[in-house]
Design a protein around this motif. Structure first.
Motif, PDB file in Angstrom:
ATOM      1  N   CYS A  37     -12.890  -4.426  -4.214  1.00 45.86           N
ATOM      2  CA  CYS A  37     -11.527  -4.478  -4.739  1.00 45.86           C
ATOM      3  C   CYS A  37     -11.391  -3.471  -5.877  1.00 45.86           C
ATOM      4  O   CYS A  37     -12.199  -3.473  -6.813  1.00 45.86           O
ATOM      5  N   CYS A  40     -10.747  -5.482  -9.445  1.00 43.58           N
ATOM      6  CA  CYS A  40     -11.729  -6.314 -10.145  1.00 43.58           C
ATOM      7  C   CYS A  40     -13.153  -6.101  -9.641  1.00 43.58           C
ATOM      8  O   CYS A  40     -14.097  -6.652 -10.196  1.00 43.58           O
ATOM      9  N   CYS A  66      -8.706  -9.744  -1.650  1.00 48.52           N
ATOM     10  CA  CYS A  66      -9.875  -9.818  -2.523  1.00 48.52           C
ATOM     11  C   CYS A  66     -10.315 -11.275  -2.640  1.00 48.52           C
ATOM     12  O   CYS A  66      -9.487 -12.165  -2.853  1.00 48.52           O
ATOM     13  N   CYS A  69      -9.903 -11.899  -6.965  1.00 47.32           N
ATOM     14  CA  CYS A  69      -8.605 -11.950  -7.650  1.00 47.32           C
ATOM     15  C   CYS A  69      -7.458 -12.240  -6.688  1.00 47.32           C
ATOM     16  O   CYS A  69      -6.336 -12.479  -7.109  1.00 47.32           O
TER      17      CYS A  69
HETATM   18 ZN   LIG Z   1      -9.940  -8.210  -6.861  1.00 44.93          ZN
END
Ligand SMILES: [Zn+2]
Length: 85
Positions: A37, A40, A66, A69
């Protein structure tokens, strides 16, 4: 966070105008989750993929989410015929 999102869309595959070239539809699933991702660094999960046509170009669009997140994004691929010599 917004800058990262913006940069992610500028990467290959981040927009219909910048599809990632692949030579087999099988690669869509592998390539879609190959990168973490961009927001994050979490692992991505493939939600599905579909054929699409954008501006006359046939694309494969993978939808990923993701696992950390929860951000969903689309990754664009263009099927390239293998060159025959
Ligand atoms: Zn993420």
């Amino acid at each position: 966070m917004r800058d990262r999102e913006r940069l992610a869309r500028l990467e290959p595959g981040g927009a219909p105008a910048r599809p990632l070239p692949i030579d087999s539809p099988v690669l869509v699933e592998l390539r879609a989750v190959a990168r973490p991702c961009p927001l994050c660094g979490g692992a991505l999960r493939l939600d599905g993929h579909a054929a699409a046509r954008v501006d006359g170009v046939r694309l494969r669009v993978a939808t990923v989410a993701c696992t950390m997140c929860g951000t969903r994004r689309e990754i664009y691929f263009r099927l390239v015929e293998p060159t025959v010599h």
